[in-house]
Enzyme design. Structure first.
Site, mmCIF file in Angstrom:
data_model
loop_
_atom_site.group_PDB
_atom_site.id
_atom_site.type_symbol
_atom_site.label_atom_id
_atom_site.label_comp_id
_atom_site.label_asym_id
_atom_site.label_seq_id
_atom_site.Cartn_x
_atom_site.Cartn_y
_atom_site.Cartn_z
ATOM 1 N N SER A 101 70.126 5.747 34.605
ATOM 2 C CA SER A 101 71.541 6.076 34.473
ATOM 3 C C SER A 101 71.918 7.373 35.206
ATOM 4 O O SER A 101 71.781 7.462 36.420
ATOM 5 C CB SER A 101 71.899 6.137 32.990
ATOM 6 O OG SER A 101 73.297 6.167 32.802
ATOM 7 N N ASP A 123 70.497 9.646 49.027
ATOM 8 C CA ASP A 123 71.491 9.108 49.949
ATOM 9 C C ASP A 123 72.052 10.178 50.882
ATOM 10 O O ASP A 123 72.414 9.887 52.035
ATOM 11 C CB ASP A 123 72.638 8.457 49.177
ATOM 12 C CG ASP A 123 72.275 7.082 48.636
ATOM 13 O OD1 ASP A 123 71.144 6.632 48.879
ATOM 14 O OD2 ASP A 123 73.126 6.460 47.963
ATOM 15 N N LYS A 151 69.533 1.323 36.032
ATOM 16 C CA LYS A 151 70.726 1.151 35.184
ATOM 17 C C LYS A 151 71.941 1.669 35.953
ATOM 18 O O LYS A 151 72.154 2.864 36.083
ATOM 19 C CB LYS A 151 70.584 1.904 33.866
ATOM 20 C CG LYS A 151 71.800 1.753 32.942
ATOM 21 C CD LYS A 151 71.591 2.485 31.634
ATOM 22 C CE LYS A 151 72.790 2.312 30.706
ATOM 23 N NZ LYS A 151 73.974 3.038 31.172
#
Length: 551
Positions: A305, A316, A330
């Site tokens: 999460s 990223d 998740k």
């Protein structure tokens, strides 16, 4: 017949709701199915309540129906009745109690103190790991008709309470001759708050380390910031963030932490739901602390999460190297909704997407197998995305680390020692016999300590059976039931002693793993959880990989 007023009110509400829905045109099949289902549910409940041979508990049976309904969605959509404080604790990281980890202790068939939390009432009052809980406020804590999990929950419920209230705990404390002495502690309950940064420190002259246990505590990013700045002041020129076993929490807190390392105005995560109001983009809103310091983030299968938002967005944006094992996966966002009678629910309302555009959700709960089971999205069905620098990353299945560190299988001997409480019991004895030990960062088990541990196992008549030997035992049992030829059966019986391993040899072969588990348990008795981290980091292969990556 006596009726439960609240439940009847809810049922009347359902009928009124049904009346509203009937205003729709029946050609609208979805609206018709909704009102039809509510009407059937209401009728079933009324018939059951009125005619079933035994009395039913209206509240219990309706709650069971609600939970069964939510089980058809995902594990994160949950209902919380008025008396359940779980949601409040989950969203604030706070509750009233004494501050101590407990669990069922099978040798005594009771619940024991496993670790008093540093700085909280239990530790301040003098409770120790190994203390067996007998009574709380005069109430016996032995519940023979309950399972171990039920007993632990029962004791936990009695330990908790409003801050400022008195909790009188009677315990049995182990003595040097394997007996117990009863002791009583009067403890004033306090506000217990989960520590989001249980440990941080310098690994060497230039590398700082911060373990982030959760993002569920309001304002936890401020504590992480404080630790980061303090380590920089101590000379840290590179930093390791450890979010292993971090199950997530508040999305905004994770974004705040990312903001320490990336410029203002960067989009970190966006959410997309069924309705437009569920769509939201989260950007960094402050000036960063340090956009140049090299970063490594440690992850594992328990990283989920909000912790995946942290690690995934830093990956990223090519701002950190991710080290460890694939994360949980998740990518769902939950919203809190208020319900009648002070009840509430947590409902999945959106998916989140990190800077590359990918969602890390590993399981599609809307696609179940015929038997109701679900499976992770296979790698072959995931899609390729790209980091800011053009590196390939994939959606689905969590965050894949840049440097994967294979997790070694836990040796069988460790399983036996832990499962039979040998490590726990020896640490209790060690604490009793040693008033002080070296600082956690310096503590080492000697050859004499290991020999003393083996002698302790002798006294406890500890037996160790290899997995192969256990399986052979099952094979022999099946052979006897199936009337296998006696000669073959005799051969199997003769082979069994050759699979018996002296546990001393097993301990010697797995010395480092034994030292890690045993030393950690001992250190916790003196320096609590922060000592545990300071001690086990020296055995940490993922951390060593991070140090090498910086080089």
């Amino acid at each position: 017949m006596k009726r439960n007023g609240k439940v009847i009110s809810i049922c009347v509400g359902m009928l009124l709701l049904g009346g509203i829905f009937f205003g729709f045109n029946k050609t609208d099949d979805r609206n018709f199915q909704i009102v039809k289902s509510l009407d059937v549910f209401n009728s079933v409940f009324k018939e059951l309540d009125m005619f079933y041979v035994d009395s039913i508990d209206p509240k219990e049976i309706v709650e069971y129906g609600i939970r069964a309904m939510l089980a058809k969605t995902d594990p994160y959509t949950e209902y919380y009745p008025e008396e359940d404080n779980t949601l409040k604790e989950m969203t604030t990281g706070k509750f009233g109690g004494i501050g101590s980890v407990i669990r069922y202790y099978s040798p005594r068939k009771r619940v024991a103190i496993i670790e008093p939390s540093e700085g909280h009432p239990a530790a301040e009052a003098g409770l120790r790991a190994g203390d067996i809980i007998l009574e709380i406020n005069g109430k016996e804590m032995l519940q023979e008709n309950r399972t171990p999990n039920e007993m632990t929950s029962y004791v936990s419920d009695h330990l908790r309470g409003e801050p400022g209230t008195l909790c009188v705990i009677k315990v049995d404390r182990p003595t040097s001759d394997s007996t117990y002495v009863p002791m009583e502690f009067k403890i004033t309950r306090g506000t217990i708050r989960t520590n989001p940064v249980p440990y941080y420190g310098m690994l060497n002259d230039s590398i700082g380390f911060i373990y982030i246990s959760t993002f569920s505590v309001e304002g936890c990013s401020k504590e992480i910031k404080r630790a980061f700045i303090e380590l920089k002041q101590q000379g840290a020129t590179s930093m390791v963030l450890d979010v292993r076993s971090n199950g997530g929490g508040l999305l905004s807190e994770a974004v705040n932490v990312v903001n320490f390392f990336v410029p203002k105005g960067k989009e970190i995560v966006k959410t997309k739901g069924k309705f437009k109001q569920m769509d939201h983009a989260y950007r960094t809103t402050n000036e960063p602390i340090d956009v140049e310091i090299p970063l490594a983030v440690l992850v594992d299968g328990g990283t989920a999460s909000a912790a995946e938002i942290l690690s995934g967005s830093l990956q990223d944006l090519d701002r950190a190297v991710i080290i460890g094992n694939r994360t949980f996966g998740k990518g769902l966002v939950q919203t809190l909704r208020e319900l009648p009678y002070n009840s509430s629910m947590k409902i999945t309302t959106a998916k989140y997407y990190i800077p590359s555009g990918r969602c890390v959700q590993a399981i599609d709960y809307s696609k179940r197998n015929a038997d109701g089971s679900i499976a992770r999205t296979p790698d072959s069905l995931t899609n390729v995305f790209h980091t800011a620098a053009g590196r390939e990353v994939r959606d689905g299945g969590g965050i894949r680390p840049d440097i994967e560190v294979k997790v070694d299988k836990t040796p069988n001997i460790i399983f036996y020692l832990v499962n039979e409480d040998m490590i726990f019991d020896y640490a209790t004895q060690y604490r009793r016999e040693h008033e002080h030990i070296a600082p956690a960062e310096e503590f080492e088990l000697t050859d004499k300590d290991i020999e003393d541990f083996c002698m302790f196992l002798d006294e406890k008549q500890f037996t160790y059976e290899t997995e192969t030997g256990r399986n052979l035992g099952e094979l022999i049992k099946m052979a006897k039931q199936e009337d296998i030829d006696s000669t073959l059966l005799a051969d199997l019986e003769a082979f069994k002693p050759r699979l018996t391993v002296d546990y001393r040899h097993a301990i010697a072969r797995n010395r480092q793993e034994v030292e890690k588990m045993l030393g950690s348990e001992i250190v916790k008795r003196y320096y609590y959880h922060r000592g545990h981290y300071a001690y086990v980091l020296r055995f940490d292969e993922q951390l060593q990989q991070a140090i090498q990556a910086f080089k």
